[in-house]
Design a protein around this motif. Sequence first.
Motif, PDB file in Angstrom:
ATOM      1  N   LYS A 293       0.825  -1.222   0.000  1.00  0.00           N
ATOM      2  CA  LYS A 293       0.000   0.000   0.000  1.00  0.00           C
ATOM      3  C   LYS A 293       0.859   1.272   0.000  1.00  0.00           C
ATOM      4  N   LEU A 294       1.774   1.374  -0.942  1.00  0.00           N
ATOM      5  CA  LEU A 294       2.580   2.586  -1.065  1.00  0.00           C
ATOM      6  C   LEU A 294       1.696   3.816  -1.194  1.00  0.00           C
ATOM      7  N   ASN A 295       1.972   4.813  -0.380  1.00  0.00           N
ATOM      8  CA  ASN A 295       1.286   6.103  -0.455  1.00  0.00           C
ATOM      9  C   ASN A 295       2.269   7.097  -1.076  1.00  0.00           C
ATOM     10  N   GLY A 296       2.415   7.020  -2.389  1.00  0.00           N
ATOM     11  CA  GLY A 296       3.407   7.858  -3.042  1.00  0.00           C
ATOM     12  C   GLY A 296       3.585   7.444  -4.487  1.00  0.00           C
ATOM     13  N   TYR A 297       4.796   7.617  -4.990  1.00  0.00           N
ATOM     14  CA  TYR A 297       5.057   7.347  -6.402  1.00  0.00           C
ATOM     15  C   TYR A 297       6.214   6.362  -6.548  1.00  0.00           C
ATOM     16  N   ILE A 298       6.262   5.720  -7.702  1.00  0.00           N
ATOM     17  CA  ILE A 298       7.358   4.810  -8.041  1.00  0.00           C
ATOM     18  C   ILE A 298       8.135   5.443  -9.185  1.00  0.00           C
ATOM     19  N   VAL A 299       9.442   5.588  -9.001  1.00  0.00           N
ATOM     20  CA  VAL A 299      10.299   6.240  -9.985  1.00  0.00           C
ATOM     21  C   VAL A 299      11.327   5.250 -10.510  1.00  0.00           C
ATOM     22  N   SER A 300      11.686   5.406 -11.772  1.00  0.00           N
ATOM     23  CA  SER A 300      12.734   4.554 -12.336  1.00  0.00           C
ATOM     24  C   SER A 300      14.094   5.092 -11.956  1.00  0.00           C
ATOM     25  N   ASP A 301      15.059   4.209 -11.860  1.00  0.00           N
ATOM     26  CA  ASP A 301      16.436   4.664 -11.803  1.00  0.00           C
ATOM     27  C   ASP A 301      16.723   5.316 -13.161  1.00  0.00           C
ATOM     28  N   CYS A 302      17.596   6.308 -13.171  1.00  0.00           N
ATOM     29  CA  CYS A 302      17.745   7.131 -14.374  1.00  0.00           C
ATOM     30  C   CYS A 302      18.184   6.307 -15.578  1.00  0.00           C
ATOM     31  N   ASP A 303      17.442   6.504 -16.660  1.00  0.00           N
ATOM     32  CA  ASP A 303      17.681   5.825 -17.929  1.00  0.00           C
ATOM     33  C   ASP A 303      17.342   4.339 -17.889  1.00  0.00           C
TER      34      ASP A 303
END
Length: 780
Positions: A293-303
């Motif tokens: 239940k993540l309350n936030g965002y998922i970001v990729s490692d760059c590139d």
Amino acid sequence: MGRRNRAPSSVCPVLLCFLLYISFVSEPSNAQSLPAFACNVAGNNSLAGFGFCNTKIKIESRVADLVGRLTLQEKIKFLGSSGNGASRLGIPTYEWWAEALHGVSFIGPATRFSKLVPSATCFPQVILTAASFNVSLFKAIGKAVSTEARAMYNVGLAGLTYWSPNVNIFRDPRWGRGQETPGEDPTLSSKYAVAYVKGLQETDGGDPNRLKVGACCKHSTAYDLEKWKGVSRYTFNAVVTQQDLDDTYNPPFKSCVIDGNVACIMCSYNQVNGKPTCADPGLLSGLIRGQWKLNGYIVSDCDSLGILYGAQHYTKTPEEAAAKSILAGLDLNCGSFLGNHTENAVKKGMIKEADINKAISNNFATLMRLGFFDGNPKNQPYGSLGPKDVCTAEHQELAAETARQGIVLLKNVAGSLPLSPSAIKTLAVIGPNANVTKTMIGNYEGVACKYTTPLQGLERTVLTTKYHRGCNNVTCVAADLVSATALAASADVTVLVMGADQSIEKETLDRIDLNLPGKQQELVTQVAKAAKGPVVLVIMSGGGFDITFAKNDEKIKSIMWVGYPGEAGGLAIADVIFGRHNPSGNLPMTWYPQSYVEKVPMTNMNMRPDKLSGYPGRTYRFYTGETVYAFGHGLSYSNFSHQLLKAPKLVSLNLEESHACLSSSECQSLDAFGPHCDNNAVGGRLDFEVQLKVTNAGDREGSHTVFLFTTPPEVHGSPVKHLLGFEKVRLRKSEEAMVRFKVNVCKDLSVVDEIGTRKIALGHHLLHVGSLKHSLNITV
């Protein structure tokens, strides 16, 4: 997008990082600029009519209003970490990428230093902070860093989202980024992660819907290889059992989300079992956002997306890579890949606009929790913070105290340390790390407030201090043995400061062996042989070394590991050597002999040993072979004793009458869930306390970490031993303290089975505290 911390092999990384560096060191102006923020109603009254600018309604409603006003092209821009914004709606570009691993860093385009704020507090590198085993310290550092980050944001020099901490498990001693992590143990890593995240994120009012700054736990998951014998992190497929994922690699990330309420999780470069983590729906949507239940965002490692398409060849087209990643649960791309390819993916029917809405909604919700859409930050909480709140005396002292608490005394023959300054006429300080500055702050660094080198710290105490580098640098291709040995022969005491720096271990660079680099071992041995007085060996590094030769050398009376100790490292080193601080650090990772890495390839992700192949297993939890120094090792100038006051000898689980284990004498374990794990159903007997009395039996005040380990029955490949908890206590001479550990049978005494299910092992468990051992039997 090139960057030092994530994709240095991508487009023009060296040039970009150089330009970023120049931008922060050459800032000519003292002028104060406003930070980026949206909903500047005071400057544009028309914005007052927008629902997303209305702070009186719920964040979900504000987000929905904003998304509904954007065109498809505008939405796609908000999938990227930069180059976003919608000027027609009063939304400026927001740069997401900033770093705060152990202080506000200049890595990442969101942050820069100028004459207005020329520096920020550089705390010790994480591996040394973790060695303090002090949870309150972990949180205090996070709080100090977030204060400095907000202060810099308010004058336009920083962002609000920080892609820290790194909570990957330090699985292999050769890993170049092990220095960034809390070590090899899932319990320690989880406790560090939660405390640091809370320190960064929690507001003074404690509102979970507001963030001081946004933290991000990285890199999920099973990421711990840079470049080793031709194997690159960009193309490495980590083959990991479900048991090891659930038992070792994932717990820190789970704790980040569930216990820390972290605002972000970053997926990693590598594949896990054939799937790139940034395109794995089971990991992103299923586990992180679904189960946890993540309350936030998922970001990729760059590139990462460019890599999974171009280097891993996971998809046939870039549009497919963009679609697969967003559909898997990715919300934000560090870089421009989604910005370049998502619109075509929509046109080709690979993804729907509704999927993009879902992703950017998570991003906007995070920015709203940060106050980005609440108008001028000067009128918000923390709006009064500014340059005066960066590099404060309090924060600099916290950096020094963290280094003091983290330093680990590995060897101390016959109480050779602490040294008495009055008994030393001449002190020799030798070694390539004896007078370093930037080396002490490791990677993901900022610009330090000021430095105290080891030499400076020592010479402040002993008037006649003589220094020689011994080697030009840590690679030590050639050692000046003649000058170094002559100096040691003339001094009453010799301090050798050796070890590593970023030329030996760093992101994109793993070590090949565990030996001291170049001719360092020869230098240490020859100096010790020639020395007139006792020799103190100081190792500055992220990972451990095979220093068996020094451990067994009678002339080397004391050995200290100081990690990368931060801007005040020299002050802390001197305080320990001269007894102004009683050392209390403990190793957060195993120090192996060189023979270990000769048997174990970095590419083998298995934690558990394999008797058939001779594979010895990894970390103190599974490896039973020879060590140079064990996990948790650390000496003090005091003696601490433990006395067990309370712990149960028997726990009986109440099972339903139909449960199969009631009719089978061969039942070895039970699921760690169900009615038998409901405390209300069995009168609360599954929770118990272990109570201990800890006594400082030494002749000086000191701190001491009490470790509670358990050895479960041998079932399901259970660990040899496992850390249940730890508590740091400070005691005066002869003082006693009570330490309590709360233990839940189903949560704390369970193990993970071969398919990733938590099981309560029935039978004999052994609890350890120091040399104390206590038997506990779990039955049905």
